[in-house]
Enzyme design. Sequence first.
Site, short mmCIF file in Angstrom:
data_model
loop_
_atom_site.label_atom_id
_atom_site.label_comp_id
_atom_site.label_asym_id
_atom_site.label_seq_id
_atom_site.Cartn_x
_atom_site.Cartn_y
_atom_site.Cartn_z
N GLU A 131 3.81 -92.86 -52.57
CA GLU A 131 3.01 -92.80 -51.33
C GLU A 131 3.98 -92.38 -50.24
O GLU A 131 4.96 -93.06 -49.99
CB GLU A 131 2.41 -94.17 -51.00
CG GLU A 131 1.25 -94.56 -51.88
CD GLU A 131 0.09 -93.59 -51.85
OE1 GLU A 131 -0.05 -92.82 -50.88
OE2 GLU A 131 -0.67 -93.59 -52.83
N GLY B 265 7.50 -94.38 -49.06
CA GLY B 265 8.55 -94.03 -48.11
C GLY B 265 8.44 -92.57 -47.74
O GLY B 265 7.34 -91.99 -47.75
N SER B 266 9.57 -91.97 -47.43
CA SER B 266 9.54 -90.61 -46.91
C SER B 266 9.37 -89.59 -48.03
O SER B 266 9.65 -89.87 -49.21
CB SER B 266 10.83 -90.33 -46.15
OG SER B 266 11.92 -90.41 -47.04
N CYS C 228 1.75 -94.70 -41.91
CA CYS C 228 1.54 -93.41 -42.59
C CYS C 228 0.10 -92.94 -42.38
O CYS C 228 -0.19 -91.77 -42.53
CB CYS C 228 1.87 -93.53 -44.06
SG CYS C 228 0.97 -94.85 -44.84
N LYS D 115 13.35 -103.60 -54.59
CA LYS D 115 14.32 -103.24 -53.54
C LYS D 115 13.55 -102.94 -52.25
O LYS D 115 12.91 -101.90 -52.11
CB LYS D 115 15.13 -102.00 -53.96
CG LYS D 115 16.18 -101.62 -52.94
CD LYS D 115 15.82 -100.28 -52.33
CE LYS D 115 16.66 -99.85 -51.17
NZ LYS D 115 16.52 -100.61 -49.94
N GLY E 192 10.91 -89.57 -51.80
CA GLY E 192 9.88 -89.47 -52.85
C GLY E 192 10.22 -88.39 -53.87
O GLY E 192 10.05 -88.57 -55.07
N GLU F 211 5.68 -84.94 -39.75
CA GLU F 211 5.44 -86.34 -39.45
C GLU F 211 6.54 -86.86 -38.51
O GLU F 211 7.72 -86.69 -38.78
CB GLU F 211 5.45 -87.17 -40.73
CG GLU F 211 5.11 -88.61 -40.46
CD GLU F 211 5.04 -89.44 -41.71
OE1 GLU F 211 6.02 -89.40 -42.48
OE2 GLU F 211 4.03 -90.10 -41.92
N1 LIG Z 1 2.04 -93.02 -47.59
C1 LIG Z 1 2.40 -94.27 -47.40
O1 LIG Z 1 1.78 -95.17 -47.95
C2 LIG Z 1 3.56 -94.58 -46.53
C3 LIG Z 1 4.53 -93.69 -46.21
N2 LIG Z 1 5.60 -94.03 -45.43
C4 LIG Z 1 6.58 -93.02 -45.09
O2 LIG Z 1 7.89 -93.60 -45.13
C5 LIG Z 1 8.72 -93.08 -44.12
C6 LIG Z 1 9.39 -94.19 -43.38
O3 LIG Z 1 9.91 -95.10 -44.25
P1 LIG Z 1 11.46 -95.11 -44.60
O4 LIG Z 1 11.72 -96.51 -45.04
O5 LIG Z 1 12.29 -94.54 -43.52
O6 LIG Z 1 11.51 -94.08 -45.82
P2 LIG Z 1 12.72 -93.80 -46.78
O7 LIG Z 1 12.25 -92.84 -47.79
O8 LIG Z 1 13.95 -93.53 -46.06
O9 LIG Z 1 12.93 -95.23 -47.46
C7 LIG Z 1 11.99 -95.81 -48.30
C8 LIG Z 1 12.72 -96.68 -49.29
O10 LIG Z 1 13.50 -95.85 -50.15
C9 LIG Z 1 14.83 -96.31 -50.14
N3 LIG Z 1 15.76 -95.23 -50.41
C10 LIG Z 1 16.44 -94.44 -49.54
N4 LIG Z 1 17.23 -93.57 -50.20
C11 LIG Z 1 17.05 -93.80 -51.52
C12 LIG Z 1 17.58 -93.22 -52.70
N5 LIG Z 1 18.48 -92.24 -52.69
N6 LIG Z 1 17.16 -93.70 -53.88
C13 LIG Z 1 16.25 -94.68 -53.94
N7 LIG Z 1 15.73 -95.30 -52.86
C14 LIG Z 1 16.12 -94.86 -51.65
C15 LIG Z 1 15.00 -96.93 -48.76
O11 LIG Z 1 16.12 -97.76 -48.68
P3 LIG Z 1 16.85 -97.99 -47.24
O12 LIG Z 1 15.93 -98.74 -46.43
O13 LIG Z 1 18.05 -98.73 -47.57
O14 LIG Z 1 17.14 -96.62 -46.71
C16 LIG Z 1 13.68 -97.66 -48.64
O15 LIG Z 1 13.70 -98.85 -49.36
C17 LIG Z 1 7.80 -92.27 -43.25
O16 LIG Z 1 8.05 -90.91 -43.49
C18 LIG Z 1 6.41 -92.63 -43.69
O17 LIG Z 1 5.48 -91.64 -43.63
C19 LIG Z 1 5.75 -95.29 -44.99
C20 LIG Z 1 4.80 -96.22 -45.29
C21 LIG Z 1 3.62 -95.93 -46.04
O1 LIG Z 2 -3.24 -98.26 -42.33
C1 LIG Z 2 -3.05 -99.17 -43.11
O2 LIG Z 2 -3.75 -100.18 -43.14
C2 LIG Z 2 -1.96 -99.08 -44.12
C3 LIG Z 2 -0.93 -98.11 -43.69
C4 LIG Z 2 0.22 -98.11 -44.56
O3 LIG Z 2 0.20 -98.55 -45.67
C5 LIG Z 2 1.46 -97.56 -44.07
O4 LIG Z 2 1.52 -97.01 -42.99
O5 LIG Z 2 2.44 -97.72 -44.79
#
Ligand SMILES: NC(=O)C1=CN([C@@H]2O[C@H](COP(=O)(O)OP(=O)(O)OC[C@H]3O[C@@H](n4cnc5c(N)ncnc54)[C@H](OP(=O)(O)O)[C@@H]3O)[C@@H](O)[C@H]2O)C=CC1
Ligand SMILES: O=C(O)CCC(=O)C(=O)O
Length: 477
Positions: free
Chosen positions: A246, A224-225, A280, A171, A229, A379
Amino acid sequence: MTIYQNLIAGEWIGTNATANINPSDTNDIVGEYASGTAADVASAIAAAKAAFPAWSRSGILERHAILKKTSDEIIARKEELGRLLAREEGKTLPEAIGETIRAGQIFDFFAGECLRLAGEVLPSVRPNIGVEITRDPLGVIGVITPWNFPIAIPAWKIAPALAYGNTVVFKPADLVPGCAWAIVDILHRAGLPKGVLNLVMGKGSVVGQAMLDSPDLAGLTFTGSTGTGKRVALASIEHNRKFQLEMGGKNPMVVLDDADLTVAVEAAANSGFFSTGQRCTASSRLIVTEGIHDRFVAALTEKLKTLTVDNALMAGTHIGPVVDEKQLKTDTDYIEIGKSEGARLAFGGELVRNETPGFYLQPTLFTEASNSMRIAREEIFGPVAAVIRVKDYDEALSVANDTPFGLSAGIATTSLKHATHFKRNSEAGMVMVNLPTAGVDFHVPFGGRKGSSFGSREQGKYASEFFTTVKTAYTLA
Ligand SMILES: NC(=O)C1=CN([C@@H]2O[C@H](COP(=O)(O)OP(=O)(O)OC[C@H]3O[C@@H](n4cnc5c(N)ncnc54)[C@H](OP(=O)(O)O)[C@@H]3O)[C@@H](O)[C@H]2O)C=CC1
Ligand SMILES: O=C(O)CCC(=O)C(=O)O
């Protein structure tokens, strides 16, 4: 308009679609992508479950060939896929092509891993008994990805899942279905048997939640967030499922008096503001010692003045748009919070108007920030960074580690002593010396500590720790 459909049990299905909008030009619709339902998730999981026994026993040459073919096609189509990525997510075309190449390299790496699967044979502590340690695939893996790396993150989750013999329900983030659809299409045409990889695009609250609620996923890998998470963690514990998270970061970059100013400024500009700060691994806390502080702020401000914020597809753009209106509001709200907390707005803070209507924001630099301010603790996930002035290296290290997160950390210094000490004592999963905190290699472990990550590392051969389960077998000779 054609609808890009979901792939379930080897069939493209779905008529209910949502528009994928270009954040550089909101009049431009990238495509219409299917929006899945909880019933689609159930069908996808059932298909992946049915496909698992045969795929988990498939020959390593078959898996290698499919992943290699996928890698070759992604790299051959890097310009076209990079353009799609830049158009749907808003990172600049060179960044997007770079990410596409990285996705191709990841598939190539895991194609190789299929041929490097290994176990151990040990003597038992008891006579005439042999012990074998092998790694089995887990079963059906749920893959949930964010919007900010629409091709690389799906690649670094799907490629190892398949290489180690798992089947997948994927997804992607609702904002960026285009790259997700493209790599699933490539893998499907490369010869994956039906049901081995299933794509269910759609909303997190519907599709993602249905995945979390299923008792039939053996593993769930999520980026994701922090908020989502936590939901993944709680649901996974409920279903006794392996999970890997992550999440966010509030990554520090320390700049010491003895730093090479050019190196420090380049690293800070890159990791704070490139990819619109939507990484991130971005450095959003610049922790600078007194002796270099004013020179660093002046040089970084001059650098920021030279950066063009414009359409991601336009030649010469350094920073593309923010991904959507909601994230733009988050960024501008934090800019107001920073001002009200008493930090000094040294550069930026304003929306940018361009020829095409998009979510453009100036790179924004605060100075005179303290590590207790919200702009230094939470963040933001946008092109906003704060400079925190410190007395010396010891205070810099202590401020760097004073955060609920622990993904990446950087230091700019010419002192071997301080670089070595920082590498040893930083409480982050990834440490960079005289380099940006963002922009990592694809063949080595990726992940953090504290509130940034949970579970074993992603990428490189360390990925096998999540995507396999260890079996210990004893045989009487
Ligand atoms: N540490 C890392 O490697 C990384 C961390 N991030 C973090 O991710 C955030 C930004 O990404 P963002 O996409 O907004 O994060 P979200 O947590 O909102 O979304 C991540 C994924 O989870 C899905 N999701 C949302 N709600 C649910 C639920 N209730 N159950 C299951 N899945 C769900 C989202 O779907 P939908 O899109 O439909 O909402 C999306 O596919 C930032 O805070 C960033 O720090 C981002 C990249 C890398
Ligand atoms: O910095 C990178 O190369 C990877 C970062 C990443 O995975 C992210 O922001 O989701």
